[in-house]
Design a protein around this motif. Sequence first.
Motif, PDB file in Angstrom:
ATOM      1  N   VAL A  84      48.848  36.518  28.301  1.00 31.31           N
ATOM      2  CA  VAL A  84      48.286  37.861  28.426  1.00 31.31           C
ATOM      3  C   VAL A  84      46.770  37.828  28.295  1.00 31.31           C
ATOM      4  O   VAL A  84      46.055  38.542  29.015  1.00 31.31           O
ATOM      5  N   ASP A  85      46.243  36.994  27.393  1.00 34.58           N
ATOM      6  CA  ASP A  85      44.787  36.881  27.253  1.00 34.58           C
ATOM      7  C   ASP A  85      44.142  36.359  28.529  1.00 34.58           C
ATOM      8  O   ASP A  85      43.091  36.835  28.948  1.00 34.58           O
ATOM      9  N   LYS A  86      44.786  35.380  29.157  1.00 38.02           N
ATOM     10  CA  LYS A  86      44.267  34.837  30.417  1.00 38.02           C
ATOM     11  C   LYS A  86      44.260  35.916  31.504  1.00 38.02           C
ATOM     12  O   LYS A  86      43.288  36.077  32.243  1.00 38.02           O
ATOM     13  N   TYR A  87      45.334  36.687  31.570  1.00 32.13           N
ATOM     14  CA  TYR A  87      45.435  37.773  32.550  1.00 32.13           C
ATOM     15  C   TYR A  87      44.382  38.847  32.276  1.00 32.13           C
ATOM     16  O   TYR A  87      43.690  39.301  33.186  1.00 32.13           O
ATOM     17  N   ALA A  88      44.246  39.228  31.008  1.00 33.94           N
ATOM     18  CA  ALA A  88      43.292  40.286  30.651  1.00 33.94           C
ATOM     19  C   ALA A  88      41.856  39.854  30.925  1.00 33.94           C
ATOM     20  O   ALA A  88      41.035  40.651  31.385  1.00 33.94           O
ATOM     21  N   LYS A  89      41.552  38.582  30.685  1.00 31.05           N
ATOM     22  CA  LYS A  89      40.198  38.087  30.919  1.00 31.05           C
ATOM     23  C   LYS A  89      39.821  38.201  32.397  1.00 31.05           C
ATOM     24  O   LYS A  89      38.696  38.542  32.743  1.00 31.05           O
ATOM     25  N   VAL A  90      40.781  37.938  33.273  1.00 34.70           N
ATOM     26  CA  VAL A  90      40.516  38.010  34.712  1.00 34.70           C
ATOM     27  C   VAL A  90      40.463  39.459  35.182  1.00 34.70           C
ATOM     28  O   VAL A  90      39.593  39.836  35.971  1.00 34.70           O
ATOM     29  N   VAL A  91      41.370  40.289  34.692  1.00 32.44           N
ATOM     30  CA  VAL A  91      41.467  41.669  35.172  1.00 32.44           C
ATOM     31  C   VAL A  91      40.285  42.510  34.699  1.00 32.44           C
ATOM     32  O   VAL A  91      39.805  43.375  35.431  1.00 32.44           O
ATOM     33  N   LEU A  92      39.793  42.257  33.499  1.00 31.17           N
ATOM     34  CA  LEU A  92      38.716  43.086  32.961  1.00 31.17           C
ATOM     35  C   LEU A  92      37.371  42.811  33.617  1.00 31.17           C
ATOM     36  O   LEU A  92      36.470  43.640  33.542  1.00 31.17           O
ATOM     37  N   LYS A  93      37.213  41.650  34.271  1.00 28.96           N
ATOM     38  CA  LYS A  93      35.995  41.406  35.047  1.00 28.96           C
ATOM     39  C   LYS A  93      36.128  42.146  36.362  1.00 28.96           C
ATOM     40  O   LYS A  93      37.144  42.036  37.041  1.00 28.96           O
ATOM     41  N   ARG A  94      35.133  42.899  36.729  1.00 30.26           N
ATOM     42  CA  ARG A  94      35.235  43.673  37.976  1.00 30.26           C
ATOM     43  C   ARG A  94      35.216  42.778  39.206  1.00 30.26           C
ATOM     44  O   ARG A  94      35.882  43.044  40.189  1.00 30.26           O
ATOM     45  N   SER A  95      34.458  41.698  39.166  1.00 30.01           N
ATOM     46  CA  SER A  95      34.344  40.849  40.353  1.00 30.01           C
ATOM     47  C   SER A  95      35.503  39.875  40.486  1.00 30.01           C
ATOM     48  O   SER A  95      35.728  39.339  41.553  1.00 30.01           O
ATOM     49  N   VAL A  96      36.218  39.616  39.428  1.00 28.46           N
ATOM     50  CA  VAL A  96      37.355  38.690  39.413  1.00 28.46           C
ATOM     51  C   VAL A  96      36.944  37.346  40.024  1.00 28.46           C
ATOM     52  O   VAL A  96      37.691  36.721  40.749  1.00 28.46           O
ATOM     53  N   GLY A  97      35.736  36.910  39.750  1.00 34.98           N
ATOM     54  CA  GLY A  97      35.279  35.607  40.210  1.00 34.98           C
ATOM     55  C   GLY A  97      34.849  35.528  41.654  1.00 34.98           C
ATOM     56  O   GLY A  97      34.768  34.445  42.212  1.00 34.98           O
ATOM     57  N   GLN A  98      34.558  36.629  42.283  1.00 35.47           N
ATOM     58  CA  GLN A  98      34.157  36.616  43.689  1.00 35.47           C
ATOM     59  C   GLN A  98      32.713  36.173  43.838  1.00 35.47           C
ATOM     60  O   GLN A  98      31.891  36.393  42.974  1.00 35.47           O
ATOM     61  N   VAL A  99      32.422  35.557  44.963  1.00 37.06           N
ATOM     62  CA  VAL A  99      31.040  35.235  45.309  1.00 37.06           C
ATOM     63  C   VAL A  99      30.387  36.512  45.805  1.00 37.06           C
ATOM     64  O   VAL A  99      30.908  37.179  46.684  1.00 37.06           O
ATOM     65  N   GLN A 100      29.260  36.862  45.233  1.00 42.34           N
ATOM     66  CA  GLN A 100      28.552  38.078  45.630  1.00 42.34           C
ATOM     67  C   GLN A 100      27.193  37.722  46.218  1.00 42.34           C
ATOM     68  O   GLN A 100      26.491  36.874  45.675  1.00 42.34           O
ATOM     69  N   PRO A 101      26.816  38.349  47.297  1.00 39.35           N
ATOM     70  CA  PRO A 101      25.484  38.085  47.877  1.00 39.35           C
ATOM     71  C   PRO A 101      24.403  38.787  47.057  1.00 39.35           C
ATOM     72  O   PRO A 101      24.681  39.607  46.201  1.00 39.35           O
ATOM     73  N   ASP A 102      23.177  38.422  47.340  1.00 40.53           N
ATOM     74  CA  ASP A 102      22.035  39.092  46.720  1.00 40.53           C
ATOM     75  C   ASP A 102      21.716  40.331  47.547  1.00 40.53           C
ATOM     76  O   ASP A 102      21.084  40.246  48.593  1.00 40.53           O
ATOM     77  N   TRP A 103      22.203  41.474  47.081  1.00 40.78           N
ATOM     78  CA  TRP A 103      21.983  42.717  47.803  1.00 40.78           C
ATOM     79  C   TRP A 103      20.562  43.210  47.575  1.00 40.78           C
ATOM     80  O   TRP A 103      20.018  43.085  46.484  1.00 40.78           O
TER      81      TRP A 103
END
Length: 112
Positions: A84-103
Amino acid sequence: MTDMYDPKTVPDFSLPPYPHEEHTPGVGDGIGRASNPVKYLQAVEQRARERQVAVETVRLLRRDVIECYRKEGVNHYENCREVVDKYAKVVLKRSVGQVQPDWVDEGKKVGC
């Protein structure tokens, strides 16, 4: 034999983002086109792939939590804490580890 009985592993790497090109209305020709359409489309496709990987990661982790709850029964508070801690750690991040460009406009960071 097959690797069916080996513990499942998740690769721990991320792709660097493509050089980002935004639609900029009022700049250049004034009709809101990216200066390099190929780079723009590559960046859009990569963001879509990253989002899909993030969704599937959450789906797999959620499945692991449900399996643990069903298997452990009334003892799930103690025995499923790590899952559950592993799941919560991923879900609570909004980006969920996505690569984001420099907007250029920081308000466009929807998934961060």
